[in-house]
Design a protein around this motif. Sequence first.
Motif, PDB file in Angstrom:
ATOM      1  N   HIS A 104      30.386  17.240  74.601  1.00 36.75           N
ATOM      2  CA  HIS A 104      30.593  17.250  73.145  1.00 36.75           C
ATOM      3  C   HIS A 104      32.070  17.051  72.806  1.00 36.75           C
ATOM      4  O   HIS A 104      32.399  16.296  71.887  1.00 36.75           O
ATOM      5  CB  HIS A 104      30.081  18.550  72.526  1.00 36.75           C
ATOM      6  CG  HIS A 104      28.610  18.695  72.610  1.00 36.75           C
ATOM      7  ND1 HIS A 104      27.740  18.073  71.743  1.00 36.75           N
ATOM      8  CD2 HIS A 104      27.833  19.385  73.472  1.00 36.75           C
ATOM      9  CE1 HIS A 104      26.499  18.376  72.062  1.00 36.75           C
ATOM     10  NE2 HIS A 104      26.530  19.175  73.118  1.00 36.75           N
ATOM     11  N   ILE A 105      32.935  17.716  73.540  1.00 35.92           N
ATOM     12  CA  ILE A 105      34.375  17.580  73.309  1.00 35.92           C
ATOM     13  C   ILE A 105      34.817  16.149  73.596  1.00 35.92           C
ATOM     14  O   ILE A 105      35.567  15.549  72.821  1.00 35.92           O
ATOM     15  CB  ILE A 105      35.160  18.600  74.152  1.00 35.92           C
ATOM     16  CG1 ILE A 105      34.831  20.020  73.689  1.00 35.92           C
ATOM     17  CG2 ILE A 105      36.671  18.339  74.062  1.00 35.92           C
ATOM     18  CD1 ILE A 105      35.310  21.107  74.632  1.00 35.92           C
ATOM     19  N   ARG A 106      34.340  15.604  74.707  1.00 40.10           N
ATOM     20  CA  ARG A 106      34.697  14.243  75.110  1.00 40.10           C
ATOM     21  C   ARG A 106      34.308  13.229  74.038  1.00 40.10           C
ATOM     22  O   ARG A 106      35.029  12.279  73.765  1.00 40.10           O
ATOM     23  CB  ARG A 106      34.028  13.899  76.437  1.00 40.10           C
ATOM     24  CG  ARG A 106      34.478  12.582  77.048  1.00 40.10           C
ATOM     25  CD  ARG A 106      33.838  12.297  78.393  1.00 40.10           C
ATOM     26  NE  ARG A 106      34.183  13.289  79.395  1.00 40.10           N
ATOM     27  CZ  ARG A 106      33.352  14.227  79.883  1.00 40.10           C
ATOM     28  NH1 ARG A 106      32.109  14.281  79.481  1.00 40.10           N
ATOM     29  NH2 ARG A 106      33.758  15.096  80.790  1.00 40.10           N
ATOM     30  N   CYS A 107      33.163  13.428  73.411  1.00 40.81           N
ATOM     31  CA  CYS A 107      32.632  12.461  72.442  1.00 40.81           C
ATOM     32  C   CYS A 107      33.078  12.721  71.009  1.00 40.81           C
ATOM     33  O   CYS A 107      32.769  11.936  70.118  1.00 40.81           O
ATOM     34  CB  CYS A 107      31.111  12.471  72.494  1.00 40.81           C
ATOM     35  SG  CYS A 107      30.434  11.915  74.061  1.00 40.81           S
ATOM     36  N   CYS A 108      33.769  13.817  70.770  1.00 44.17           N
ATOM     37  CA  CYS A 108      34.153  14.182  69.412  1.00 44.17           C
ATOM     38  C   CYS A 108      35.106  13.147  68.822  1.00 44.17           C
ATOM     39  O   CYS A 108      36.131  12.812  69.428  1.00 44.17           O
ATOM     40  CB  CYS A 108      34.803  15.562  69.377  1.00 44.17           C
ATOM     41  SG  CYS A 108      35.242  16.076  67.717  1.00 44.17           S
ATOM     42  N   THR A 109      34.764  12.647  67.664  1.00 46.42           N
ATOM     43  CA  THR A 109      35.618  11.669  66.975  1.00 46.42           C
ATOM     44  C   THR A 109      36.297  12.288  65.752  1.00 46.42           C
ATOM     45  O   THR A 109      36.967  11.585  65.002  1.00 46.42           O
ATOM     46  CB  THR A 109      34.783  10.454  66.529  1.00 46.42           C
ATOM     47  OG1 THR A 109      33.747  10.906  65.645  1.00 46.42           O
ATOM     48  CG2 THR A 109      34.193   9.732  67.728  1.00 46.42           C
ATOM     49  N   ARG A 110      36.126  13.553  65.541  1.00 44.59           N
ATOM     50  CA  ARG A 110      36.670  14.220  64.353  1.00 44.59           C
ATOM     51  C   ARG A 110      38.020  14.862  64.603  1.00 44.59           C
ATOM     52  O   ARG A 110      38.644  15.366  63.680  1.00 44.59           O
ATOM     53  CB  ARG A 110      35.692  15.260  63.854  1.00 44.59           C
ATOM     54  CG  ARG A 110      34.397  14.618  63.413  1.00 44.59           C
ATOM     55  CD  ARG A 110      33.383  15.671  63.039  1.00 44.59           C
ATOM     56  NE  ARG A 110      32.116  15.034  62.775  1.00 44.59           N
ATOM     57  CZ  ARG A 110      31.468  15.156  61.653  1.00 44.59           C
ATOM     58  NH1 ARG A 110      31.943  15.896  60.677  1.00 44.59           N
ATOM     59  NH2 ARG A 110      30.311  14.551  61.490  1.00 44.59           N
ATOM     60  N   MET A 111      38.478  14.909  65.849  1.00 44.97           N
ATOM     61  CA  MET A 111      39.784  15.519  66.136  1.00 44.97           C
ATOM     62  C   MET A 111      40.793  14.436  66.401  1.00 44.97           C
ATOM     63  O   MET A 111      40.538  13.427  66.932  1.00 44.97           O
ATOM     64  CB  MET A 111      39.695  16.444  67.355  1.00 44.97           C
ATOM     65  CG  MET A 111      38.994  17.709  67.048  1.00 44.97           C
ATOM     66  SD  MET A 111      39.264  18.936  68.344  1.00 44.97           S
ATOM     67  CE  MET A 111      37.789  18.759  69.287  1.00 44.97           C
TER      68      MET A 111
END
Length: 111
Positions: A104-111
Amino acid sequence: MEKPVQQDTAIQTDLYAKFFHGLSNPTRFRIIEILLDGEKNVGQLVEMLGQSQSQVSNQLACLKWCGYVTSRQEGKYVLYRISDERVRTILDLAKSIVADNAEHIRCCTRM
């Protein structure tokens, strides 16, 4: 005139965010990881990180200013070390949370 509680909370929130931002730079994070194993001088860190002396020194200055690391002179060398063992706990907790949420962290585009 007293400051409103909301303003104090905002100031604290900004301070906490800055604290974590100090660990958000990959080089600074790696320096912290390396120093958890013991004191190192800039030359050793340069070799281990594969970065220039000026880049490493710049990141060390930031880490020192914000209280993550401290230094001492030994002969012609300045040795850096973690200033507070609680940093180890923070990194251990972060690694545990990341392990549980890596995809989830790897794919997060909101940060």
